[in-house]
Design an enzyme around this catalytic site. Structure first.
Site, PDB file in Angstrom:
ATOM      1  N   ASP A   8      53.942  31.207 -21.381  1.00  0.00           N
ATOM      2  CA  ASP A   8      52.618  30.877 -21.892  1.00  0.00           C
ATOM      3  C   ASP A   8      51.687  32.004 -21.401  1.00  0.00           C
ATOM      4  O   ASP A   8      52.064  32.776 -20.514  1.00  0.00           O
ATOM      5  CB  ASP A   8      52.215  29.513 -21.303  1.00  0.00           C
ATOM      6  CG  ASP A   8      50.800  29.126 -21.646  1.00  0.00           C
ATOM      7  OD1 ASP A   8      50.459  29.130 -22.832  1.00  0.00           O
ATOM      8  OD2 ASP A   8      50.033  28.814 -20.715  1.00  0.00           O
ATOM      9  N   LEU A   9      50.484  32.122 -21.979  1.00  0.00           N
ATOM     10  CA  LEU A   9      49.596  33.225 -21.562  1.00  0.00           C
ATOM     11  C   LEU A   9      48.506  32.749 -20.579  1.00  0.00           C
ATOM     12  O   LEU A   9      48.561  33.050 -19.391  1.00  0.00           O
ATOM     13  CB  LEU A   9      48.960  33.876 -22.797  1.00  0.00           C
ATOM     14  CG  LEU A   9      48.013  35.028 -22.509  1.00  0.00           C
ATOM     15  CD1 LEU A   9      48.730  36.223 -21.897  1.00  0.00           C
ATOM     16  CD2 LEU A   9      47.298  35.474 -23.796  1.00  0.00           C
ATOM     17  N   ASP A  10      47.553  31.985 -21.136  1.00  0.00           N
ATOM     18  CA  ASP A  10      46.415  31.565 -20.307  1.00  0.00           C
ATOM     19  C   ASP A  10      46.876  30.600 -19.210  1.00  0.00           C
ATOM     20  O   ASP A  10      47.449  29.560 -19.507  1.00  0.00           O
ATOM     21  CB  ASP A  10      45.358  30.860 -21.171  1.00  0.00           C
ATOM     22  CG  ASP A  10      44.728  31.813 -22.183  1.00  0.00           C
ATOM     23  OD1 ASP A  10      44.839  33.027 -21.973  1.00  0.00           O
ATOM     24  OD2 ASP A  10      44.118  31.335 -23.150  1.00  0.00           O
ATOM     25  N   THR A  16      42.406  33.197 -17.958  1.00  0.00           N
ATOM     26  CA  THR A  16      41.285  33.368 -18.884  1.00  0.00           C
ATOM     27  C   THR A  16      40.505  32.066 -19.077  1.00  0.00           C
ATOM     28  O   THR A  16      39.520  32.049 -19.802  1.00  0.00           O
ATOM     29  CB  THR A  16      41.775  33.893 -20.250  1.00  0.00           C
ATOM     30  OG1 THR A  16      42.966  33.205 -20.571  1.00  0.00           O
ATOM     31  CG2 THR A  16      42.047  35.375 -20.211  1.00  0.00           C
ATOM     32  N   LYS A  44      42.638  23.191 -21.556  1.00  0.00           N
ATOM     33  CA  LYS A  44      43.736  24.133 -21.302  1.00  0.00           C
ATOM     34  C   LYS A  44      44.914  23.879 -22.243  1.00  0.00           C
ATOM     35  O   LYS A  44      45.372  22.733 -22.355  1.00  0.00           O
ATOM     36  CB  LYS A  44      44.189  24.052 -19.836  1.00  0.00           C
ATOM     37  CG  LYS A  44      43.171  24.665 -18.905  1.00  0.00           C
ATOM     38  CD  LYS A  44      43.651  24.716 -17.470  1.00  0.00           C
ATOM     39  CE  LYS A  44      42.591  25.364 -16.601  1.00  0.00           C
ATOM     40  NZ  LYS A  44      42.948  25.343 -15.179  1.00  0.00           N
ATOM     41  N   GLY A  45      45.382  24.934 -22.888  1.00  0.00           N
ATOM     42  CA  GLY A  45      46.519  24.825 -23.801  1.00  0.00           C
ATOM     43  C   GLY A  45      46.166  24.229 -25.160  1.00  0.00           C
ATOM     44  O   GLY A  45      47.020  24.109 -26.027  1.00  0.00           O
ATOM     45  N   ARG A  48      41.579  26.316 -30.364  1.00  0.00           N
ATOM     46  CA  ARG A  48      40.119  26.516 -30.434  1.00  0.00           C
ATOM     47  C   ARG A  48      39.435  25.413 -31.240  1.00  0.00           C
ATOM     48  O   ARG A  48      38.437  24.839 -30.810  1.00  0.00           O
ATOM     49  CB  ARG A  48      39.827  27.884 -31.054  1.00  0.00           C
ATOM     50  CG  ARG A  48      38.421  28.373 -30.798  1.00  0.00           C
ATOM     51  CD  ARG A  48      38.191  29.708 -31.499  1.00  0.00           C
ATOM     52  NE  ARG A  48      39.253  30.668 -31.229  1.00  0.00           N
ATOM     53  CZ  ARG A  48      39.506  31.746 -31.966  1.00  0.00           C
ATOM     54  NH1 ARG A  48      38.756  32.008 -33.025  1.00  0.00           N
ATOM     55  NH2 ARG A  48      40.487  32.563 -31.664  1.00  0.00           N
ATOM     56  N   SER A 113      52.089  31.329 -26.888  1.00  0.00           N
ATOM     57  CA  SER A 113      50.719  30.931 -26.518  1.00  0.00           C
ATOM     58  C   SER A 113      49.975  30.301 -27.692  1.00  0.00           C
ATOM     59  O   SER A 113      50.224  30.643 -28.846  1.00  0.00           O
ATOM     60  CB  SER A 113      49.967  32.186 -26.049  1.00  0.00           C
ATOM     61  OG  SER A 113      48.578  31.962 -26.028  1.00  0.00           O
ATOM     62  N   ALA A 114      49.040  29.419 -27.383  1.00  0.00           N
ATOM     63  CA  ALA A 114      48.190  28.810 -28.425  1.00  0.00           C
ATOM     64  C   ALA A 114      47.055  29.750 -28.828  1.00  0.00           C
ATOM     65  O   ALA A 114      46.383  29.523 -29.835  1.00  0.00           O
ATOM     66  CB  ALA A 114      47.592  27.500 -27.902  1.00  0.00           C
ATOM     67  N   SER A 115      46.857  30.807 -28.061  1.00  0.00           N
ATOM     68  CA  SER A 115      45.697  31.672 -28.295  1.00  0.00           C
ATOM     69  C   SER A 115      45.876  32.639 -29.461  1.00  0.00           C
ATOM     70  O   SER A 115      46.930  33.264 -29.606  1.00  0.00           O
ATOM     71  CB  SER A 115      45.396  32.484 -27.028  1.00  0.00           C
ATOM     72  OG  SER A 115      44.353  33.396 -27.297  1.00  0.00           O
ATOM     73  N   ASN A 117      44.092  35.191 -29.560  1.00  0.00           N
ATOM     74  CA  ASN A 117      43.698  36.470 -28.950  1.00  0.00           C
ATOM     75  C   ASN A 117      44.770  37.013 -28.001  1.00  0.00           C
ATOM     76  O   ASN A 117      44.477  37.870 -27.167  1.00  0.00           O
ATOM     77  CB  ASN A 117      42.390  36.287 -28.178  1.00  0.00           C
ATOM     78  CG  ASN A 117      41.248  35.900 -29.093  1.00  0.00           C
ATOM     79  OD1 ASN A 117      40.921  36.622 -30.035  1.00  0.00           O
ATOM     80  ND2 ASN A 117      40.636  34.746 -28.849  1.00  0.00           N
ATOM     81  N   LYS A 144      50.879  22.699 -29.507  1.00  0.00           N
ATOM     82  CA  LYS A 144      51.544  22.006 -28.399  1.00  0.00           C
ATOM     83  C   LYS A 144      50.846  20.640 -28.255  1.00  0.00           C
ATOM     84  O   LYS A 144      49.625  20.599 -28.423  1.00  0.00           O
ATOM     85  CB  LYS A 144      51.379  22.788 -27.096  1.00  0.00           C
ATOM     86  CG  LYS A 144      51.959  24.200 -27.122  1.00  0.00           C
ATOM     87  CD  LYS A 144      51.495  24.974 -25.873  1.00  0.00           C
ATOM     88  CE  LYS A 144      51.811  26.449 -25.989  1.00  0.00           C
ATOM     89  NZ  LYS A 144      51.268  27.257 -24.896  1.00  0.00           N
ATOM     90  N   GLU A 168      54.921  27.321 -18.103  1.00  0.00           N
ATOM     91  CA  GLU A 168      53.734  26.684 -18.690  1.00  0.00           C
ATOM     92  C   GLU A 168      52.792  26.120 -17.619  1.00  0.00           C
ATOM     93  O   GLU A 168      53.263  25.595 -16.614  1.00  0.00           O
ATOM     94  CB  GLU A 168      54.176  25.497 -19.552  1.00  0.00           C
ATOM     95  CG  GLU A 168      54.018  25.669 -21.024  1.00  0.00           C
ATOM     96  CD  GLU A 168      52.596  25.845 -21.536  1.00  0.00           C
ATOM     97  OE1 GLU A 168      51.638  25.515 -20.813  1.00  0.00           O
ATOM     98  OE2 GLU A 168      52.439  26.317 -22.662  1.00  0.00           O
ATOM     99  N   ASP A 169      51.491  26.197 -17.862  1.00  0.00           N
ATOM    100  CA  ASP A 169      50.537  25.604 -16.929  1.00  0.00           C
ATOM    101  C   ASP A 169      49.909  24.313 -17.471  1.00  0.00           C
ATOM    102  O   ASP A 169      49.145  23.663 -16.770  1.00  0.00           O
ATOM    103  CB  ASP A 169      49.401  26.592 -16.596  1.00  0.00           C
ATOM    104  CG  ASP A 169      48.475  26.792 -17.774  1.00  0.00           C
ATOM    105  OD1 ASP A 169      48.975  27.011 -18.903  1.00  0.00           O
ATOM    106  OD2 ASP A 169      47.243  26.715 -17.596  1.00  0.00           O
TER     107      ASP A 169
HETATM  108  P1  B16 Z   1      41.852  31.232 -28.620  1.00  0.00           P
HETATM  109  P2  B16 Z   1      47.621  29.282 -23.863  1.00  0.00           P
HETATM  110  C1  B16 Z   1      45.254  28.556 -24.936  1.00  0.00           C
HETATM  111  O1  B16 Z   1      46.141  29.548 -24.472  1.00  0.00           O
HETATM  112  C2  B16 Z   1      44.186  28.247 -23.896  1.00  0.00           C
HETATM  113  O2  B16 Z   1      44.785  27.622 -22.772  1.00  0.00           O
HETATM  114  C3  B16 Z   1      43.146  27.321 -24.481  1.00  0.00           C
HETATM  115  O3  B16 Z   1      42.129  27.044 -23.529  1.00  0.00           O
HETATM  116  C4  B16 Z   1      42.527  27.983 -25.726  1.00  0.00           C
HETATM  117  O4  B16 Z   1      41.569  27.135 -26.347  1.00  0.00           O
HETATM  118  C5  B16 Z   1      43.655  28.308 -26.718  1.00  0.00           C
HETATM  119  O5  B16 Z   1      44.613  29.150 -26.093  1.00  0.00           O
HETATM  120  C6  B16 Z   1      43.146  28.998 -27.961  1.00  0.00           C
HETATM  121  O6  B16 Z   1      42.641  30.251 -27.620  1.00  0.00           O
HETATM  122  O7  B16 Z   1      40.479  30.671 -28.795  1.00  0.00           O
HETATM  123  O8  B16 Z   1      41.889  32.554 -27.894  1.00  0.00           O
HETATM  124  O9  B16 Z   1      42.648  31.252 -29.899  1.00  0.00           O
HETATM  125  O10 B16 Z   1      47.418  28.569 -22.578  1.00  0.00           O
HETATM  126  O11 B16 Z   1      48.411  28.501 -24.889  1.00  0.00           O
HETATM  127  O12 B16 Z   1      48.142  30.692 -23.670  1.00  0.00           O
HETATM  128 MG    MG Z   2      48.242  27.895 -20.678  1.00  0.00          MG
END
Ligand code: B16
Ligand code: MG
Length: 217
Positions: A8-10, A16, A44-45, A48, A113-115, A117, A144, A168-169
């Site tokens: 996982d990333l964040d 972040t 977290k996780g 957006r 990752s869910a992000s 970015n 997730k 994973e966190d």
């Molecule tokens: P973005 P992960 C998740 O990343 C974050 O934990 C979560 O807080 C955030 O809203 C989500 O990514 C979406 O991020 O706005 O950059 O698309 O923990 O899955 O790496």
């Molecule tokens: Mg995470």
């Protein structure tokens, strides 16, 4: 033996969450809502779009679709302004050592990752070239705890789910890994992440011997 290690990333590779928090808090101020760091834990996780829905629920605010669209862009622009200032010092302790060890043992390494970015963040901290596959918020249709993100990571590395290990966190991420039949390793609080197969406070607690044991099992 070749296994796939999916990160996982964040909260696992970089922290972040603090930047997400600052951006959501500023947005909340605009609707006179005092968004706390404790409330941010629930984000977290979470994607957006879902995060904005949670925030509006907390603030008891009914927004139009137009407002939501504007705020999603605003939140991300502010978040990106923090990301732009990131550098390698933001990488969480011992992540480079673990990546180096796994790559030296010719193991598969992917990001899940869910992000949306994820790529620019990995670029900022100079880790982009360490990942053989990147599955992020742009690639998944179901968030997730649905295991889609990790299953796509396994497919990208041409590895069976049973041969994957996920770091994973978030609770939702641990559940996603478990549902996929992968080994789940929680990074953070053992009470919160009790559903994981193993939990460590951070990567400094994960020895190369433990990684070798996962590779050889
Ligand atoms: P973005 P992960 C998740 O990343 C974050 O934990 C979560 O807080 C955030 O809203 C989500 O990514 C979406 O991020 O706005 O950059 O698309 O923990 O899955 O790496
Ligand atoms: Mg995470």
């Amino acid at each position: 033996m070749k296994k796939a290690f999916i990160f996982d990333l964040d909260g696992v590779i970089v922290d972040t969450a603090k930047f997400h928090y600052l951006a959501w808090r500023n947005l909340a101020k605009g609707i006179n809502f005092d968004f706390t760091e404790e409330q941010n834990e629930q984000f977290k996780g979470v994607s957006r779009v879902r995060s904005l829905e949670l925030l509006l629920d907390m603030a008891n605010y009914t927004a139009t679709q137009e407002e939501k669209d504007i705020w999603l862009v605003q939140k991300n622009e502010e978040y990106l302004s923090y990301i732009k200032k990131m550098d390698q010092s933001e990488i969480l302790p011992d992540v480079p050592r673990v990546l180096k060890h796994l790559l030296s043992k010719k193991q598969g390494v992917a990001l899940g990752s869910a992000s949306k970015n994820a790529r620019p963040i990995l670029e900022r901290v100079a880790l982009l070239d360490k990942f053989q596959a990147i599955v992020d918020g742009n690639d998944v249709t179901i968030a997730k705890p649905n295991p889609e993100v990790f299953i796509k990571g396994a497919q990208a590395l041409q590895t069976q789910n049973v041969d994957c290990i996920v770091f994973e966190d978030s609770i939702a991420g641990v559940q996603a890994a478990n549902t996929a039949g992968m080994i789940s390793i929680g990074i953070g609080n053992a009470e919160v992440l009790h559903e994981a197969d193993h939990v460590f406070a951070n990567f400094t607690q994960i020895s190369n011997e433990f990684l070798d044991h996962l590779i050889e099992r």
